[in-house]
Design a protein around this motif. Structure first.
Motif, mmCIF file in Angstrom:
data_model
loop_
_atom_site.group_PDB
_atom_site.id
_atom_site.type_symbol
_atom_site.label_atom_id
_atom_site.label_comp_id
_atom_site.label_asym_id
_atom_site.label_seq_id
_atom_site.Cartn_x
_atom_site.Cartn_y
_atom_site.Cartn_z
ATOM 1 N N THR A 1 0.771 -0.860 -0.192
ATOM 2 C CA THR A 1 0.084 0.153 0.056
ATOM 3 C C THR A 1 0.992 0.958 0.007
ATOM 4 N N ASP A 2 0.290 2.213 -0.084
ATOM 5 C CA ASP A 2 1.157 3.363 -0.059
ATOM 6 C C ASP A 2 1.026 3.894 1.510
ATOM 7 N N MET A 3 0.589 3.657 2.434
ATOM 8 C CA MET A 3 0.412 4.693 3.637
ATOM 9 C C MET A 3 0.492 3.533 4.936
ATOM 10 N N VAL A 4 1.270 3.563 5.843
ATOM 11 C CA VAL A 4 0.897 2.237 7.017
ATOM 12 C C VAL A 4 0.855 3.190 8.198
ATOM 13 N N ILE A 5 -0.391 3.128 8.911
ATOM 14 C CA ILE A 5 -0.201 4.285 9.972
ATOM 15 C C ILE A 5 -0.312 3.825 11.343
ATOM 16 N N PHE B 1 3.357 12.157 -0.402
ATOM 17 C CA PHE B 1 3.414 11.953 -2.038
ATOM 18 C C PHE B 1 4.666 11.586 -2.659
ATOM 19 N N ARG B 2 5.726 12.643 -2.193
ATOM 20 C CA ARG B 2 6.598 12.850 -2.755
ATOM 21 C C ARG B 2 7.163 10.777 -2.818
ATOM 22 N N TYR B 3 7.351 9.925 -1.651
ATOM 23 C CA TYR B 3 7.748 8.951 -1.212
ATOM 24 C C TYR B 3 6.754 8.129 -2.192
ATOM 25 N N CYS B 4 6.304 8.599 -2.663
ATOM 26 C CA CYS B 4 4.899 7.233 -3.097
ATOM 27 C C CYS B 4 4.474 7.447 -5.072
ATOM 28 N N ARG B 5 4.942 8.620 -5.075
ATOM 29 C CA ARG B 5 4.609 9.104 -6.796
ATOM 30 C C ARG B 5 5.496 10.291 -7.138
ATOM 31 N N PRO B 6 6.853 9.225 -6.596
ATOM 32 C CA PRO B 6 8.255 10.445 -7.176
ATOM 33 C C PRO B 6 8.059 10.773 -8.991
ATOM 34 N N GLU B 7 6.900 10.237 -9.408
ATOM 35 C CA GLU B 7 7.308 10.504 -10.922
ATOM 36 C C GLU B 7 6.384 11.979 -10.885
#
Lengths: 105, 344
Positions: free
Chosen positions: B9-13, B316-322
Protein backbone atom coordinates in the motif's frame (compact mmCIF):
# COMPACT_ATOMS: atom_id res chain seq x y z
CA UNK A 1 -1.80 34.79 46.52
CA UNK A 2 0.54 31.91 46.11
CA UNK A 3 -0.55 28.53 47.34
CA UNK A 4 2.02 26.21 48.86
CA UNK A 5 1.92 22.50 48.20
CA UNK A 6 4.17 19.92 49.87
CA UNK A 7 4.75 16.79 47.84
CA UNK A 8 6.69 13.73 48.97
CA UNK A 9 8.03 11.82 45.99
CA UNK A 10 8.48 8.06 45.72
CA UNK A 11 12.00 8.28 47.11
CA UNK A 12 10.69 10.03 50.22
CA UNK A 13 12.05 13.44 49.20
CA UNK A 14 9.90 16.41 50.18
CA UNK A 15 9.28 19.16 47.59
CA UNK A 16 7.80 22.56 48.36
CA UNK A 17 5.87 23.78 45.31
CA UNK A 18 4.02 26.95 44.52
CA UNK A 19 0.71 27.14 42.70
CA UNK A 20 -1.76 29.74 41.53
CA UNK A 21 -5.38 29.51 42.65
CA UNK A 22 -7.41 27.43 40.22
CA UNK A 23 -4.63 25.03 39.32
CA UNK A 24 -5.22 21.41 40.00
CA UNK A 25 -2.87 19.53 42.26
CA UNK A 26 -1.85 17.35 39.30
CA UNK A 27 -0.85 20.41 37.28
CA UNK A 28 1.36 21.75 40.07
CA UNK A 29 3.11 18.41 40.42
CA UNK A 30 3.51 17.95 36.67
CA UNK A 31 4.74 21.52 36.04
CA UNK A 32 7.36 21.04 38.76
CA UNK A 33 8.73 18.12 36.75
CA UNK A 34 7.94 15.52 39.40
CA UNK A 35 7.15 12.05 38.06
CA UNK A 36 3.38 11.97 37.71
CA UNK A 37 2.16 10.34 34.53
CA UNK A 38 -1.29 11.98 34.30
CA UNK A 39 -1.85 10.07 31.07
CA UNK A 40 -5.30 11.48 30.28
CA UNK A 41 -4.25 15.06 30.90
CA UNK A 42 -6.63 15.71 33.78
CA UNK A 43 -10.06 14.62 32.59
CA UNK A 44 -10.51 11.90 35.23
CA UNK A 45 -10.16 9.13 32.67
CA UNK A 46 -7.17 7.23 34.06
CA UNK A 47 -5.65 6.65 37.46
CA UNK A 48 -2.10 7.78 36.83
CA UNK A 49 -2.11 10.88 39.06
CA UNK A 50 -2.88 8.89 42.21
CA UNK A 51 -1.72 10.55 45.44
CA UNK A 52 -2.18 10.01 49.16
CA UNK A 53 -3.42 13.10 50.98
CA UNK A 54 -2.21 13.69 54.54
CA UNK A 55 -5.00 12.92 57.00
CA UNK A 56 -5.26 16.44 58.37
CA UNK A 57 -5.98 17.77 54.87
CA UNK A 58 -8.24 15.00 53.68
CA UNK A 59 -11.31 16.28 55.52
CA UNK A 60 -10.93 19.72 53.94
CA UNK A 61 -11.35 18.30 50.44
CA UNK A 62 -14.65 17.74 48.75
CA UNK A 63 -15.69 14.11 48.55
CA UNK A 64 -14.46 12.28 45.45
CA UNK A 65 -17.02 12.10 42.64
CA UNK A 66 -18.38 8.82 41.31
CA UNK A 67 -16.08 9.24 38.30
CA UNK A 68 -13.05 9.63 40.49
CA UNK A 69 -13.97 6.61 42.58
CA UNK A 70 -14.51 4.56 39.43
CA UNK A 71 -11.05 5.49 38.16
CA UNK A 72 -9.49 4.70 41.54
CA UNK A 73 -10.82 1.17 41.02
CA UNK A 74 -8.11 0.80 38.38
CA UNK A 75 -5.33 1.96 40.68
CA UNK A 76 -3.31 -0.21 43.02
CA UNK A 77 -2.41 0.31 46.65
CA UNK A 78 -5.56 2.35 47.11
CA UNK A 79 -6.00 3.63 50.67
CA UNK A 80 -8.67 5.64 52.45
CA UNK A 81 -6.66 8.79 51.72
CA UNK A 82 -6.21 8.01 48.01
CA UNK A 83 -7.21 10.73 45.57
CA UNK A 84 -6.61 11.61 41.93
CA UNK A 85 -4.55 14.81 41.91
CA UNK A 86 -6.30 16.11 38.78
CA UNK A 87 -9.57 16.28 40.68
CA UNK A 88 -8.26 18.50 43.48
CA UNK A 89 -8.60 22.13 42.56
CA UNK A 90 -6.43 24.39 44.68
CA UNK A 91 -7.54 27.52 46.41
CA UNK A 92 -6.08 29.49 49.29
CA UNK A 93 -7.82 27.33 51.89
CA UNK A 94 -5.70 24.45 50.66
CA UNK A 95 -2.39 26.29 50.93
CA UNK A 96 -0.04 24.04 52.87
CA UNK A 97 -1.63 20.77 51.69
CA UNK A 98 0.63 17.73 52.00
CA UNK A 99 0.46 14.77 49.65
CA UNK A 100 2.58 11.74 48.73
CA UNK A 101 2.90 10.29 45.22
CA UNK A 102 1.42 6.78 45.09
CA UNK A 103 3.55 4.01 43.56
CA UNK A 104 3.70 4.02 39.76
CA UNK A 105 2.68 0.93 37.81
CA UNK B 1 -5.08 -14.38 3.65
CA UNK B 2 -1.69 -15.89 3.04
CA UNK B 3 0.41 -14.33 5.74
CA UNK B 4 3.64 -14.65 3.84
CA UNK B 5 2.35 -12.28 1.17
CA UNK B 6 2.70 -8.70 2.37
CA UNK B 7 -0.02 -6.11 1.93
CA UNK B 8 1.37 -3.48 -0.45
CA UNK B 9 0.00 0.00 0.00
CA UNK B 10 1.03 3.65 -0.01
CA UNK B 11 0.87 4.44 3.66
CA UNK B 12 0.70 2.40 6.85
CA UNK B 13 -0.55 4.43 9.79
CA UNK B 14 0.26 3.16 13.26
CA UNK B 15 -2.56 4.30 15.53
CA UNK B 16 -6.21 4.89 14.66
CA UNK B 17 -6.84 7.83 16.97
CA UNK B 18 -8.15 11.18 15.69
CA UNK B 19 -4.81 12.20 14.19
CA UNK B 20 -4.27 8.86 12.43
CA UNK B 21 -7.79 9.06 11.04
CA UNK B 22 -7.37 12.59 9.72
CA UNK B 23 -4.07 11.58 8.11
CA UNK B 24 -6.16 9.20 5.99
CA UNK B 25 -8.10 12.23 4.79
CA UNK B 26 -5.07 14.31 3.89
CA UNK B 27 -3.36 11.37 2.21
CA UNK B 28 -6.60 10.44 0.49
CA UNK B 29 -6.98 13.86 -1.09
CA UNK B 30 -3.61 13.28 -2.72
CA UNK B 31 -4.75 9.89 -3.97
CA UNK B 32 -2.79 7.83 -1.46
CA UNK B 33 -4.21 4.60 -0.06
CA UNK B 34 -3.92 3.91 3.70
CA UNK B 35 -3.95 0.97 6.05
CA UNK B 36 -4.19 1.54 9.81
CA UNK B 37 -2.96 -0.64 12.65
CA UNK B 38 -4.28 -0.31 16.21
CA UNK B 39 -4.09 -2.45 19.32
CA UNK B 40 -7.62 -1.52 20.43
CA UNK B 41 -10.68 -3.31 19.07
CA UNK B 42 -12.12 -0.12 17.51
CA UNK B 43 -10.90 3.09 15.90
CA UNK B 44 -10.66 6.23 18.00
CA UNK B 45 -7.70 5.84 20.31
CA UNK B 46 -7.89 7.76 23.57
CA UNK B 47 -11.00 9.65 22.41
CA UNK B 48 -12.97 6.44 22.15
CA UNK B 49 -11.28 4.48 24.92
CA UNK B 50 -10.58 6.99 27.68
CA UNK B 51 -13.13 9.77 27.26
CA UNK B 52 -15.88 8.85 24.77
CA UNK B 53 -18.49 10.84 26.73
CA UNK B 54 -16.35 13.78 27.76
CA UNK B 55 -16.67 17.10 25.96
CA UNK B 56 -14.01 18.59 23.68
CA UNK B 57 -14.23 22.34 23.05
CA UNK B 58 -11.15 23.14 21.00
CA UNK B 59 -11.78 21.60 17.61
CA UNK B 60 -12.02 24.43 15.05
CA UNK B 61 -15.61 25.14 14.00
CA UNK B 62 -17.03 22.52 16.36
CA UNK B 63 -17.90 24.42 19.55
CA UNK B 64 -18.45 21.20 21.45
CA UNK B 65 -18.47 17.48 20.76
CA UNK B 66 -17.68 14.38 22.78
CA UNK B 67 -14.67 12.18 22.17
CA UNK B 68 -16.82 9.57 20.46
CA UNK B 69 -18.64 12.15 18.33
CA UNK B 70 -15.32 13.46 17.09
CA UNK B 71 -14.30 9.96 16.05
CA UNK B 72 -17.68 9.27 14.42
CA UNK B 73 -17.35 12.47 12.37
CA UNK B 74 -13.79 11.67 11.33
CA UNK B 75 -14.84 8.17 10.29
CA UNK B 76 -17.58 9.71 8.14
CA UNK B 77 -15.14 12.22 6.67
CA UNK B 78 -12.59 9.57 5.62
CA UNK B 79 -15.11 7.03 4.35
CA UNK B 80 -14.60 8.01 0.66
CA UNK B 81 -10.95 6.98 0.93
CA UNK B 82 -11.82 3.44 2.07
CA UNK B 83 -9.08 2.97 4.65
CA UNK B 84 -8.47 -0.58 5.87
CA UNK B 85 -8.29 -1.15 9.63
CA UNK B 86 -6.17 -3.85 11.21
CA UNK B 87 -7.35 -3.86 14.82
CA UNK B 88 -6.38 -5.79 17.96
CA UNK B 89 -2.77 -5.88 16.82
CA UNK B 90 0.31 -3.95 17.67
CA UNK B 91 2.89 -2.72 15.17
CA UNK B 92 5.81 -4.92 16.15
CA UNK B 93 8.79 -4.53 13.85
CA UNK B 94 9.90 -2.08 11.22
CA UNK B 95 12.65 -2.89 8.75
CA UNK B 96 13.80 -1.83 5.34
CA UNK B 97 11.91 -3.61 2.57
CA UNK B 98 13.83 -5.18 -0.26
CA UNK B 99 13.74 -2.77 -3.15
CA UNK B 100 13.05 0.29 -0.99
CA UNK B 101 10.33 1.41 1.38
CA UNK B 102 9.44 -0.17 4.66
CA UNK B 103 8.27 -3.53 5.88
CA UNK B 104 6.09 -3.44 8.97
CA UNK B 105 4.95 -6.54 10.84
CA UNK B 106 2.22 -6.64 13.49
CA UNK B 107 1.78 -8.83 16.56
CA UNK B 108 -0.90 -10.73 14.62
CA UNK B 109 1.55 -11.53 11.83
CA UNK B 110 0.14 -9.05 9.30
CA UNK B 111 2.92 -7.78 7.05
CA UNK B 112 2.85 -4.52 5.12
CA UNK B 113 5.20 -3.09 2.55
CA UNK B 114 4.86 0.60 1.88
CA UNK B 115 7.03 3.57 0.95
CA UNK B 116 5.62 5.52 3.90
CA UNK B 117 4.96 4.66 7.54
CA UNK B 118 3.20 7.22 9.74
CA UNK B 119 3.35 6.83 13.49
CA UNK B 120 0.27 8.44 15.03
CA UNK B 121 0.40 6.39 18.19
CA UNK B 122 -0.51 9.05 20.75
CA UNK B 123 0.84 8.05 24.13
CA UNK B 124 1.65 4.58 22.84
CA UNK B 125 -0.49 1.50 22.65
CA UNK B 126 -3.15 0.49 25.09
CA UNK B 127 -2.24 -2.65 26.98
CA UNK B 128 -3.94 -4.20 30.01
CA UNK B 129 -2.60 -2.85 33.28
CA UNK B 130 -0.64 -5.67 34.86
CA UNK B 131 -0.80 -6.69 38.48
CA UNK B 132 2.04 -4.74 40.13
CA UNK B 133 3.38 -7.58 42.24
CA UNK B 134 6.90 -8.87 41.78
CA UNK B 135 5.67 -12.47 41.68
CA UNK B 136 2.96 -11.74 39.04
CA UNK B 137 5.26 -12.43 36.09
CA UNK B 138 5.72 -16.08 37.15
CA UNK B 139 1.99 -16.68 36.81
CA UNK B 140 1.13 -14.55 33.77
CA UNK B 141 -0.15 -16.52 30.81
CA UNK B 142 -0.34 -19.73 32.90
CA UNK B 143 -2.76 -19.05 35.72
CA UNK B 144 -2.96 -15.25 35.80
CA UNK B 145 -4.66 -13.59 32.82
CA UNK B 146 -5.66 -10.06 31.86
CA UNK B 147 -8.06 -11.18 29.14
CA UNK B 148 -9.86 -14.36 28.18
CA UNK B 149 -8.32 -15.75 25.01
CA UNK B 150 -9.43 -19.36 25.41
CA UNK B 151 -12.41 -20.15 27.58
CA UNK B 152 -11.21 -23.72 27.95
CA UNK B 153 -8.43 -22.36 30.20
CA UNK B 154 -11.10 -21.53 32.78
CA UNK B 155 -13.63 -24.38 32.58
CA UNK B 156 -13.78 -26.48 35.74
CA UNK B 157 -11.41 -24.14 37.55
CA UNK B 158 -11.55 -22.22 40.79
CA UNK B 159 -11.54 -18.72 39.40
CA UNK B 160 -10.97 -15.38 41.06
CA UNK B 161 -11.99 -12.32 39.02
CA UNK B 162 -10.60 -8.93 40.06
CA UNK B 163 -12.17 -5.58 39.19
CA UNK B 164 -15.44 -3.68 39.27
CA UNK B 165 -16.05 -2.66 35.67
CA UNK B 166 -17.88 -4.25 32.77
CA UNK B 167 -15.02 -6.54 31.74
CA UNK B 168 -14.79 -8.02 35.23
CA UNK B 169 -18.51 -8.53 35.68
CA UNK B 170 -19.18 -9.73 32.13
CA UNK B 171 -16.55 -12.44 32.45
CA UNK B 172 -17.66 -13.33 35.97
CA UNK B 173 -21.20 -13.92 34.68
CA UNK B 174 -20.02 -15.73 31.55
CA UNK B 175 -17.64 -18.09 33.33
CA UNK B 176 -19.80 -18.76 36.41
CA UNK B 177 -21.76 -21.68 34.91
CA UNK B 178 -18.64 -23.53 33.77
CA UNK B 179 -16.35 -22.78 36.72
CA UNK B 180 -15.89 -25.18 39.61
CA UNK B 181 -16.16 -22.14 41.85
CA UNK B 182 -15.84 -18.45 41.22
CA UNK B 183 -15.22 -15.37 43.32
CA UNK B 184 -15.00 -11.64 42.72
CA UNK B 185 -12.57 -9.31 44.45
CA UNK B 186 -13.03 -5.55 44.30
CA UNK B 187 -11.75 -2.74 46.48
CA UNK B 188 -15.19 -1.41 47.44
CA UNK B 189 -18.75 -2.65 47.48
CA UNK B 190 -19.72 -0.41 44.57
CA UNK B 191 -19.38 -1.35 40.93
CA UNK B 192 -19.22 0.86 37.89
CA UNK B 193 -20.29 -1.98 35.58
CA UNK B 194 -23.71 -1.86 33.93
CA UNK B 195 -26.46 -1.94 36.60
CA UNK B 196 -27.97 -5.06 35.07
CA UNK B 197 -24.68 -6.97 35.40
CA UNK B 198 -24.28 -5.77 38.97
CA UNK B 199 -27.80 -6.96 39.81
CA UNK B 200 -27.13 -10.40 38.31
CA UNK B 201 -23.84 -10.63 40.21
CA UNK B 202 -25.64 -9.77 43.48
CA UNK B 203 -28.22 -12.50 42.80
CA UNK B 204 -25.47 -15.06 42.31
CA UNK B 205 -23.77 -13.87 45.49
CA UNK B 206 -27.04 -14.24 47.42
CA UNK B 207 -27.57 -17.69 45.91
CA UNK B 208 -24.13 -18.70 47.15
CA UNK B 209 -22.78 -19.26 43.64
CA UNK B 210 -20.36 -16.34 43.64
CA UNK B 211 -18.24 -15.29 46.58
CA UNK B 212 -17.71 -11.52 46.82
CA UNK B 213 -14.60 -10.29 48.60
CA UNK B 214 -14.12 -6.59 49.27
CA UNK B 215 -10.41 -5.90 49.34
CA UNK B 216 -7.25 -5.51 47.30
CA UNK B 217 -4.87 -8.18 46.06
CA UNK B 218 -1.72 -8.26 48.18
CA UNK B 219 0.11 -11.36 46.99
CA UNK B 220 0.04 -14.55 44.93
CA UNK B 221 1.00 -18.04 46.07
CA UNK B 222 1.82 -21.08 44.00
CA UNK B 223 4.57 -23.11 42.34
CA UNK B 224 5.78 -23.31 38.74
CA UNK B 225 3.36 -20.69 37.52
CA UNK B 226 0.37 -22.57 38.91
CA UNK B 227 -1.63 -20.39 41.26
CA UNK B 228 -2.75 -21.93 44.56
CA UNK B 229 -4.01 -18.93 46.46
CA UNK B 230 -4.35 -15.16 46.36
CA UNK B 231 -3.77 -13.08 49.47
CA UNK B 232 -6.28 -10.27 49.79
CA UNK B 233 -6.06 -7.24 52.06
CA UNK B 234 -9.48 -6.51 53.53
CA UNK B 235 -10.78 -4.17 56.22
CA UNK B 236 -10.68 -7.11 58.62
CA UNK B 237 -7.09 -8.01 57.76
CA UNK B 238 -5.46 -10.25 55.20
CA UNK B 239 -7.34 -13.29 53.91
CA UNK B 240 -6.02 -16.17 51.83
CA UNK B 241 -8.33 -17.21 49.02
CA UNK B 242 -7.61 -20.58 47.42
CA UNK B 243 -7.98 -20.55 43.62
CA UNK B 244 -6.13 -21.68 40.52
CA UNK B 245 -7.07 -18.98 38.02
CA UNK B 246 -6.90 -15.22 38.45
CA UNK B 247 -8.48 -12.91 35.87
CA UNK B 248 -7.49 -9.33 36.67
CA UNK B 249 -9.20 -6.33 35.05
CA UNK B 250 -7.53 -3.10 36.09
CA UNK B 251 -8.20 -1.18 32.90
CA UNK B 252 -5.73 -0.26 30.21
CA UNK B 253 -2.54 1.72 30.29
CA UNK B 254 -0.51 3.23 27.51
CA UNK B 255 3.09 2.40 26.74
CA UNK B 256 5.44 3.21 23.89
CA UNK B 257 5.84 -0.50 23.19
CA UNK B 258 7.84 -2.07 20.37
CA UNK B 259 8.37 1.11 18.37
CA UNK B 260 10.85 2.25 21.02
CA UNK B 261 13.23 -0.22 19.35
CA UNK B 262 12.81 0.88 15.74
CA UNK B 263 15.88 3.11 15.70
CA UNK B 264 13.89 6.33 15.91
CA UNK B 265 15.52 9.37 17.43
CA UNK B 266 13.67 10.08 20.67
CA UNK B 267 13.30 13.12 22.87
CA UNK B 268 12.09 12.33 26.40
CA UNK B 269 10.12 9.34 25.18
CA UNK B 270 8.65 11.12 22.15
CA UNK B 271 9.73 10.87 18.51
CA UNK B 272 11.76 13.78 17.22
CA UNK B 273 10.54 15.16 13.88
CA UNK B 274 11.21 18.14 11.64
CA UNK B 275 8.51 20.79 11.35
CA UNK B 276 8.36 20.90 7.57
CA UNK B 277 7.10 17.38 7.03
CA UNK B 278 7.02 15.79 10.50
CA UNK B 279 9.48 13.20 9.29
CA UNK B 280 11.64 11.23 11.72
CA UNK B 281 15.33 10.43 11.36
CA UNK B 282 14.25 7.45 9.20
CA UNK B 283 13.39 8.68 5.69
CA UNK B 284 9.79 7.89 4.81
CA UNK B 285 8.85 7.33 8.44
CA UNK B 286 6.77 10.16 9.87
CA UNK B 287 5.38 10.85 13.35
CA UNK B 288 2.35 13.06 14.00
CA UNK B 289 0.11 13.86 16.95
CA UNK B 290 0.93 13.44 20.62
CA UNK B 291 3.77 11.03 19.98
CA UNK B 292 5.94 13.48 18.04
CA UNK B 293 8.16 16.18 19.44
CA UNK B 294 9.63 19.37 18.02
CA UNK B 295 10.39 22.71 19.68
CA UNK B 296 7.08 24.32 20.61
CA UNK B 297 5.04 21.12 20.26
CA UNK B 298 1.58 21.25 21.84
CA UNK B 299 -0.32 18.04 22.45
CA UNK B 300 -3.55 19.22 20.86
CA UNK B 301 -5.72 17.29 18.42
CA UNK B 302 -5.71 20.30 16.09
CA UNK B 303 -1.90 20.33 16.03
CA UNK B 304 -2.00 16.69 14.97
CA UNK B 305 -4.36 17.55 12.11
CA UNK B 306 -1.96 20.20 10.84
CA UNK B 307 0.98 17.81 11.16
CA UNK B 308 -0.92 15.23 9.10
CA UNK B 309 -1.57 17.71 6.30
CA UNK B 310 2.10 18.64 5.94
CA UNK B 311 3.20 15.06 6.31
CA UNK B 312 0.99 14.02 3.39
CA UNK B 313 2.74 16.47 1.05
CA UNK B 314 6.11 14.86 1.58
CA UNK B 315 4.65 11.35 1.78
CA UNK B 316 3.31 11.89 -1.74
CA UNK B 317 6.87 12.34 -3.04
CA UNK B 318 7.88 8.94 -1.63
CA UNK B 319 4.76 7.25 -2.99
CA UNK B 320 4.61 8.92 -6.42
CA UNK B 321 8.15 10.10 -7.20
CA UNK B 322 7.34 10.40 -10.91
CA UNK B 323 4.24 12.55 -10.47
CA UNK B 324 3.92 16.25 -9.97
CA UNK B 325 1.92 17.41 -6.96
CA UNK B 326 -0.38 20.33 -7.66
CA UNK B 327 -1.75 22.13 -4.63
CA UNK B 328 -5.54 22.32 -4.80
CA UNK B 329 -8.56 23.22 -2.66
CA UNK B 330 -11.50 20.92 -2.06
CA UNK B 331 -13.77 23.91 -2.71
CA UNK B 332 -12.73 24.34 -6.30
CA UNK B 333 -10.93 21.21 -7.51
CA UNK B 334 -13.06 18.78 -9.48
CA UNK B 335 -10.33 16.18 -9.06
CA UNK B 336 -10.44 16.41 -5.25
CA UNK B 337 -14.24 16.42 -5.32
CA UNK B 338 -14.17 13.21 -7.35
CA UNK B 339 -11.91 11.62 -4.78
CA UNK B 340 -14.31 12.77 -2.06
CA UNK B 341 -17.15 11.17 -3.99
CA UNK B 342 -19.18 14.39 -4.15
CA UNK B 343 -18.81 14.77 -7.93
CA UNK B 344 -19.25 12.11 -10.56
Amino acid sequence: MTIRVYVTDREGQLHELEAEPGWTLMEVIREAGLPIEAACGGCCACATCHVYVDEEWLARLEEPSDDENAMLDEAFEVQDNSRLACQIRLDERLSGIRVTLAPEF
Amino acid sequence: MDRSEPIRTDMVIVGAGPVGLFAVFEAGLLGLRCHLVDNLDKPGGQCAELYPDKPIYDIPAIPVCTGQELIDRLMEQIRPFEPTFHLRQMAQTLERAEGGGWRLTTSAGTVFEAPVVVIAAGAGCFVPRRLPLPEAERFEGRSLFYAVRRRADFAGRRILVAGGGDSALDWLLTLEPEAEEIALVHRRDQFRAAPDSVARMRELVNAGRVRLIIGQIAGLEGEDGELEAVRIRTREGEVRHACDRLLAFYGLKMELGPLAHWGLELHEGLIRVDTEAFETNLPGVFAIGDICWYPGKLKLILSGFHEGALMAQKAFRYCRPEEKLVFRYTTSSTELQKRLGVRA
